[in-house]
Design a protein around this motif. Structure first.
Motif, mmCIF file in Angstrom:
data_model
loop_
_atom_site.group_PDB
_atom_site.id
_atom_site.type_symbol
_atom_site.label_atom_id
_atom_site.label_comp_id
_atom_site.label_asym_id
_atom_site.label_seq_id
_atom_site.Cartn_x
_atom_site.Cartn_y
_atom_site.Cartn_z
ATOM 1 N N ALA A 424 51.237 -42.627 -10.814
ATOM 2 C CA ALA A 424 52.381 -41.769 -11.136
ATOM 3 C C ALA A 424 53.218 -41.476 -9.900
ATOM 4 O O ALA A 424 54.457 -41.483 -9.958
ATOM 5 C CB ALA A 424 51.892 -40.462 -11.761
ATOM 6 N N PHE A 425 52.561 -41.222 -8.763
ATOM 7 C CA PHE A 425 53.294 -40.912 -7.534
ATOM 8 C C PHE A 425 54.159 -42.087 -7.103
ATOM 9 O O PHE A 425 55.272 -41.908 -6.587
ATOM 10 C CB PHE A 425 52.320 -40.523 -6.422
ATOM 11 N N GLU A 426 53.658 -43.294 -7.315
ATOM 12 C CA GLU A 426 54.373 -44.494 -6.846
ATOM 13 C C GLU A 426 55.379 -45.034 -7.866
ATOM 14 O O GLU A 426 56.283 -45.793 -7.492
ATOM 15 C CB GLU A 426 53.349 -45.572 -6.486
ATOM 16 N N HIS A 427 55.257 -44.631 -9.145
ATOM 17 C CA HIS A 427 56.143 -45.172 -10.170
ATOM 18 C C HIS A 427 57.081 -44.139 -10.793
ATOM 19 O O HIS A 427 58.175 -44.496 -11.247
ATOM 20 C CB HIS A 427 55.325 -45.823 -11.300
ATOM 21 N N TYR A 428 56.654 -42.869 -10.831
ATOM 22 C CA TYR A 428 57.420 -41.866 -11.571
ATOM 23 C C TYR A 428 57.770 -40.638 -10.735
ATOM 24 O O TYR A 428 58.153 -39.601 -11.272
ATOM 25 C CB TYR A 428 56.644 -41.417 -12.815
ATOM 26 N N ASN A 429 57.646 -40.763 -9.440
ATOM 27 C CA ASN A 429 57.905 -39.639 -8.542
ATOM 28 C C ASN A 429 59.348 -39.158 -8.711
ATOM 29 O O ASN A 429 60.295 -39.930 -8.543
ATOM 30 C CB ASN A 429 57.661 -40.096 -7.099
ATOM 31 N N ARG A 430 59.506 -37.912 -9.068
ATOM 32 C CA ARG A 430 60.842 -37.321 -9.247
ATOM 33 C C ARG A 430 60.979 -36.154 -8.280
ATOM 34 O O ARG A 430 60.553 -35.046 -8.566
ATOM 35 C CB ARG A 430 61.018 -36.874 -10.696
ATOM 36 N N ASP A 431 61.544 -36.423 -7.110
ATOM 37 C CA ASP A 431 61.654 -35.401 -6.060
ATOM 38 C C ASP A 431 60.292 -34.796 -5.747
ATOM 39 O O ASP A 431 60.147 -33.586 -5.588
ATOM 40 C CB ASP A 431 62.639 -34.298 -6.466
ATOM 41 N N ASN A 432 59.266 -35.671 -5.683
ATOM 42 C CA ASN A 432 57.883 -35.275 -5.386
ATOM 43 C C ASN A 432 57.266 -34.381 -6.465
ATOM 44 O O ASN A 432 56.380 -33.575 -6.186
ATOM 45 C CB ASN A 432 57.778 -34.619 -4.011
ATOM 46 N N MET A 433 57.723 -34.550 -7.698
ATOM 47 C CA MET A 433 57.098 -33.914 -8.851
ATOM 48 C C MET A 433 56.663 -35.021 -9.808
ATOM 49 O O MET A 433 57.342 -36.048 -9.930
ATOM 50 C CB MET A 433 58.051 -32.935 -9.528
ATOM 51 N N LEU A 434 55.529 -34.809 -10.480
ATOM 52 C CA LEU A 434 54.951 -35.846 -11.323
ATOM 53 C C LEU A 434 55.002 -35.449 -12.796
ATOM 54 O O LEU A 434 54.917 -34.268 -13.136
ATOM 55 C CB LEU A 434 53.490 -36.101 -10.935
#
Length: 470
Positions: A424-434
């Motif tokens: 999730a961190f590598e594919h869906y990171n949104r301003d460091n929110m998962l």
């Protein structure tokens, strides 16, 4: 070459290979731990910036944050707020583990998170209030617990009836003990002790026809139902308090009912009383709420009419176990069994935690062959549940159990959490929110909760601790 020399050379070669492999493995583990800490800090920083509102003296956590508009909704209840405290404790614990490896990282970052932790604890005062409690063995006693909703003034919270619950005090006690260990502020230990004593007022000490305590802690002073979430979470803090007090002769007055249901009291050493209660609560929940699948029921329901006679709360019979099977209710029992086993060496507890770990993965996760990992199930949307944090409780229990368990599923479960957090961190990171859906991503969802983000941060930090200490 003589056989003896060949044998000696082989021994040296094998030893050298083992040494190099161990150091290579250690280097990989260290790098993974450092990466986990960096990611934990990134999520904490994002959650702090976007969901923590107000000033240093009037700090609160927004309940919901919209990642598209930046809008937030009102202050969270105390339980989600506690997750922010937890994340900071976990991060500071992880930073402490790497202090000897990367002193620069520790020296640069630890003061910041220590200060934020202190601010979070200071602002708990907005959830606190005072009222008079009539419990099973005490009458009209002044108590100052923490309310579910936040008040506008420090100490001004309404804590009557169902507006305070025992599980909130348990989660706070746990994190205050951790904060005390990390920072050394004795006020944190004193408050954790106070809340634990308050929780023990909720233990049903009335006796049945055979002279046995009914037992169990109700959901709160305004409830008769007895829940896994109002029993299991206090076991670990009770053992920790036993550890902290065992070197002293600190005592407290404990009120209870004798075999004839007369109110009695004794002066008890805190260390002894807390360890005794840790086992009593553990045994009660195992006896009353263990599901045939090996995980734990949610609760035992009851008529919620509170009965008070002669100033004392009366026993009310509970029904059979019922409700959903929720991951954190098993997690607290795994953590509790681990702590009790550490202190008592009772092999039954080791067997219990092995079985609960195996059952929890089967009950709460699904295997994904493409990822070679188990994905722990969560809610339909971020706004409709708390399962992300429930799973955090289960994950940290695997960490607690790892030194004692024979179950391979603890390590497998932890590796699975690592796999999907990283995905999730590598594919869906949104301003460091998962997103709460670690494999599938945000979809059309734009809203998240600080509750969930701080849970992810805590998981990354505890995975760092596990990696460095396993």
């Amino acid at each position: 070459m003589p056989d003896a020399m060949k044998k000696s050379l082989l021994t040296i070669t094998l030893a050298l290979c083992a040494f190099l492999c161990a150091h290579a493995s250690n280097d990989v583990d260290t790098q993974l731990a450092l990466r986990n800490i960096i990611r934990s800090m990134a999520i904490v920083d994002a959650a702090w910036q976007k969901t923590m509102q107000g000033t240093d003296d009037n700090l609160y956590m927004a309940d919901v944050y919209d990642t598209k508009t930046g809008k937030v909704s009102g202050p969270s209840d105390v339980w989600p707020y506690t997750a922010a405290i937890e994340a900071h404790c976990s991060l500071l614990e992880a930073l402490g583990q790497v202090k000897g490896i990367d002193a620069t990282l520790y020296n640069e970052k630890a003061p910041k998170y220590r200060r934020q932790l202190q601010l979070l604890i200071d602002n708990l005062a907005y959830y606190r209030g005072t009222y008079r409690l009539s419990s099973y063995a005490t009458s009209n006693k002044e108590c100052s617990p923490f309310a579910v909703p936040r008040a506008k003034q420090k100490g001004g919270a309404n804590v009557t009836g169902i507006l305070n619950v025992y599980d909130d005090q348990m989660w706070l006690s746990r994190e205050l003990i951790r904060a005390y260990r990390l920072i050394g502020n004795k006020a944190y230990l004193d408050l954790a002790t106070y809340l634990t004593d308050y929780v023990l007022e909720g233990w049903d000490c009335w006796r049945d026809a055979d002279g046995n305590e009914y037992g169990g802690i109700t959901w709160g002073p305004g409830y008769n139902s007895k829940h896994s979430c109002s029993n299991g979470p206090i076991i670990q803090p009770l053992v920790w308090l036993h550890d902290l007090y065992k070197g002293s002769n600190a005592k407290t007055t404990y009120y209870y009912r004798d075999a004839k249901n007369k109110v009695r009291h004794k002066n008890r050493r805190r260390a002894d009383l807390y360890l005794e209660f840790a086992r009593k609560v553990y045994d009660w929940q195992k006896a009353k709420l263990l599901h045939p699948s090996g995980v734990y029921w949610d609760m035992m329901g009851a008529d919620n009419t509170i009965k008070v006679k002669d100033g004392y709360r009366q026993h009310v019979d509970c029904g059979k176990p019922c409700g959903s099977l929720i991951s954190y209710n098993t997690g607290t029992m795994i953590a509790g069994a681990s702590e009790l086993y550490r202190v008592t060496g009772d092999k039954t507890l080791k067997s219990d935690l092995n079985a609960a770990i195996d059952a929890s993965v089967k009950a709460f996760a699904s295997y994904h062959p493409d990822q070679h990992a188990y994905l722990f199930r969560t809610d339909a949307t971020a706004e409709r549940g708390f399962t992300t944090w429930f799973n955090d409780v289960l994950m940290r229990a695997y960490v607690d159990a790892s030194p004692y368990t024979d179950s391979r599923m603890a390590a497998t479960g932890l590796q699975s959490f690592q796999t999907f957090l990283d995905y999730a961190f590598e594919h869906y990171n949104r301003d460091n929110m998962l997103p709460i859906h670690l494999l599938d991503g945000w979809g059309e969802e734009t809203k998240t909760k600080g509750f969930h983000q701080f849970a992810f941060a805590s998981q990354y930090a505890m995975l760092a601790v596990y990696t460095l200490t396993k």
